[in-house]
Motif scaffolding. Structure first.
Motif, PDB file in Angstrom:
ATOM      1  N   GLY A   1      -3.928  17.165  31.701  1.00 37.71           N
ATOM      2  CA  GLY A   1      -5.348  17.476  31.772  1.00 37.71           C
ATOM      3  C   GLY A   1      -5.986  17.797  30.442  1.00 37.71           C
ATOM      4  O   GLY A   1      -6.970  18.528  30.370  1.00 37.71           O
ATOM      5  N   TYR A   2      -5.456  17.223  29.351  1.00 41.88           N
ATOM      6  CA  TYR A   2      -6.036  17.419  28.028  1.00 41.88           C
ATOM      7  C   TYR A   2      -6.722  16.114  27.615  1.00 41.88           C
ATOM      8  O   TYR A   2      -6.101  15.207  27.069  1.00 41.88           O
ATOM      9  N   SER A   3      -8.015  16.024  27.880  1.00 40.73           N
ATOM     10  CA  SER A   3      -8.732  14.768  27.626  1.00 40.73           C
ATOM     11  C   SER A   3      -9.202  14.631  26.186  1.00 40.73           C
ATOM     12  O   SER A   3      -9.482  13.525  25.729  1.00 40.73           O
ATOM     13  N   HIS A   4      -9.335  15.736  25.466  1.00 39.65           N
ATOM     14  CA  HIS A   4      -9.952  15.736  24.135  1.00 39.65           C
ATOM     15  C   HIS A   4     -11.340  15.104  24.215  1.00 39.65           C
ATOM     16  O   HIS A   4     -11.787  14.423  23.284  1.00 39.65           O
ATOM     17  N   PHE A   5     -12.016  15.341  25.364  1.00 37.97           N
ATOM     18  CA  PHE A   5     -13.367  14.813  25.545  1.00 37.97           C
ATOM     19  C   PHE A   5     -14.303  15.916  26.015  1.00 37.97           C
ATOM     20  O   PHE A   5     -15.209  16.311  25.308  1.00 37.97           O
ATOM     21  N   ASN A   6     -14.073  16.411  27.238  1.00 37.57           N
ATOM     22  CA  ASN A   6     -14.850  17.556  27.722  1.00 37.57           C
ATOM     23  C   ASN A   6     -14.142  18.192  28.918  1.00 37.57           C
ATOM     24  O   ASN A   6     -13.171  17.638  29.454  1.00 37.57           O
ATOM     25  N   GLY A   7     -14.638  19.348  29.336  1.00 40.83           N
ATOM     26  CA  GLY A   7     -14.011  20.097  30.416  1.00 40.83           C
ATOM     27  C   GLY A   7     -14.059  19.390  31.757  1.00 40.83           C
ATOM     28  O   GLY A   7     -13.170  19.573  32.595  1.00 40.83           O
ATOM     29  N   VAL A   8     -15.094  18.588  31.978  1.00 42.82           N
ATOM     30  CA  VAL A   8     -15.214  17.869  33.250  1.00 42.82           C
ATOM     31  C   VAL A   8     -14.082  16.848  33.384  1.00 42.82           C
ATOM     32  O   VAL A   8     -13.426  16.744  34.432  1.00 42.82           O
ATOM     33  N   LEU A   9     -13.837  16.085  32.314  1.00 40.46           N
ATOM     34  CA  LEU A   9     -12.752  15.103  32.357  1.00 40.46           C
ATOM     35  C   LEU A   9     -11.390  15.793  32.413  1.00 40.46           C
ATOM     36  O   LEU A   9     -10.481  15.319  33.095  1.00 40.46           O
ATOM     37  N   ASP A  10     -11.258  16.920  31.725  1.00 38.85           N
ATOM     38  CA  ASP A  10     -10.022  17.708  31.835  1.00 38.85           C
ATOM     39  C   ASP A  10      -9.729  18.030  33.295  1.00 38.85           C
ATOM     40  O   ASP A  10      -8.611  17.837  33.781  1.00 38.85           O
ATOM     41  N   GLN A  11     -10.745  18.542  33.998  1.00 42.46           N
ATOM     42  CA  GLN A  11     -10.563  18.933  35.396  1.00 42.46           C
ATOM     43  C   GLN A  11     -10.263  17.732  36.275  1.00 42.46           C
ATOM     44  O   GLN A  11      -9.440  17.801  37.194  1.00 42.46           O
ATOM     45  N   CYS A  12     -10.922  16.615  35.997  1.00 47.93           N
ATOM     46  CA  CYS A  12     -10.677  15.392  36.759  1.00 47.93           C
ATOM     47  C   CYS A  12      -9.217  14.968  36.611  1.00 47.93           C
ATOM     48  O   CYS A  12      -8.558  14.594  37.593  1.00 47.93           O
ATOM     49  N   MET A  13      -8.703  15.046  35.411  1.00 45.83           N
ATOM     50  CA  MET A  13      -7.306  14.688  35.171  1.00 45.83           C
ATOM     51  C   MET A  13      -6.362  15.643  35.896  1.00 45.83           C
ATOM     52  O   MET A  13      -5.369  15.229  36.501  1.00 45.83           O
ATOM     53  N   ARG A  14      -6.670  16.922  35.857  1.00 46.71           N
ATOM     54  CA  ARG A  14      -5.789  17.907  36.488  1.00 46.71           C
ATOM     55  C   ARG A  14      -5.767  17.771  38.006  1.00 46.71           C
ATOM     56  O   ARG A  14      -4.743  17.988  38.641  1.00 46.71           O
ATOM     57  N   GLU A  15      -6.891  17.393  38.591  1.00 44.95           N
ATOM     58  CA  GLU A  15      -6.913  17.181  40.038  1.00 44.95           C
ATOM     59  C   GLU A  15      -6.131  15.931  40.426  1.00 44.95           C
ATOM     60  O   GLU A  15      -5.472  15.893  41.464  1.00 44.95           O
TER      61      GLU A  15
END
Length: 306
Positions: free
Chosen positions: A57-71
């Protein structure tokens, strides 16, 4: 039909799991080969390596994409993605140290995976180098000092800590690496004659401080991490100049240089044409919206066949 007892149910599930592993391994054997290199003259690896940031969940883009990855990336999906990469022809995985990444490693091996692995220091390992000998027993081809921590040590004049890490890894017999986002770090280490075996080299200098970015951009800086157009040229100029092998990463600027297949292919082509023939590239993959694994492998095969 006789009633299924607990023991027979367990046996059925074990047999089913074994069958799944056999199918997976057969698929991996049948996958078209990816180009390979003898990394550092020691280990044959695929020239495309799957990375770990998206898995965690480390996108190096933004928190929304981080959360999307973690889900998306449940523990089982993490294992499946690495196994899917192996089936597609990728033989090597780069992970950072964390209890959850070690769990993925244990999970893929329990399913019969032969994936080769490089480790990047992080979390507890970054704080306690006495963990290195025990971790080396897990069979990592190489272990590298974390890039952000390297760049911080370079700014602060505390590179002795990085050298200590390198020496401890070499004592285990594993390849000892240093990761960095700053090409000046590679040049400095080379000038000192350190016993490094390889480098992990980020094509974008995302670890610039706000002050460094402002000085470079005339008094203002981007919001968030700094991804500049010419950064890949600056890093690959250094990669080509040194003799030690490199694992290039962030080819796509954490997705910023992607989008269309043409853009992705252009970023991959630039990287492979501007690193050394014995170098390889690490790419994080997030196959939620499309099959990035198959696409990336296809692009790498196309580049190397043209």
């Amino acid at each position: 039909m006789p009633e299924m007892t607990k023991d027979t149910r367990r046996g059925f599930l074990q047999a089913a799991a074994a069958g799944t592993v056999a199918v997976n391994m057969a698929s991996a054997a049948a996958a078209p080969a990816l180009p390979k290199v003898m990394f550092g003259g020691k280990h044959e690896i695929s020239r495309l390596i799957i990375g770990t940031n998206p898995l965690m969940g480390y996108s190096h883009f933004n928190g929304v994409l981080d959360q999307c990855m973690r889900e998306f990336y449940t523990p089982e999906q993490r294992i499946k993605t690495v196994l899917d990469a192996e089936q597609a022809g990728i033989t090597t995985w780069q992970l950072h140290y964390h209890k959850d990444t070690i769990a993925i490693l244990e999970g893929i091996r329990a399913r019969g995976s032969k994936m080769k692995v490089f480790l990047l220091s992080d979390f507890e390992l970054q704080k306690d180098f006495t963990m290195i000998p025990a971790l080396a027993k897990l069979g990592f081809l190489g272990m590298a000092h974390h890039g952000n921590r390297t760049d911080e040590a370079f700014r602060q004049g505390k590179m002795d800590t990085v050298l200590d890490f390198v020496k401890r890894v070499r004592d285990t017999g594993a390849m000892a690496g240093v990761s960095t986002h700053n090409p000046e770090v590679v040049e400095w280490i080379e000038s000192k004659g350190w016993p490094t075996d390889y480098y992990m080299t980020c094509l974008y200098r995302v670890s610039r401080t706000p002050e460094e970015a402002r000085a470079l951009l005339g008094g203002e800086r981007p919001l968030g991490e700094t991804f500049l157009e010419k950064d890949p040229v600056r890093m690959t100029n250094v990669i080509k100049k040194i003799s030690k092998p490199c694992l290039a990463f962030k080819l796509l600027g954490a997705g910023r240089a992607g989008g269309s297949r043409d853009n992705i292919e252009a970023a991959f082509r630039f990287a492979y044409q501007n690193i050394k023939p014995g170098d390889a590239a690490i790419v994080g993959m997030f196959p939620k919206f499309k099959d990035e694994i198959t696409e990336n492998c296809s692009i790498v095969r196309q580049i190397h066949s043209s």
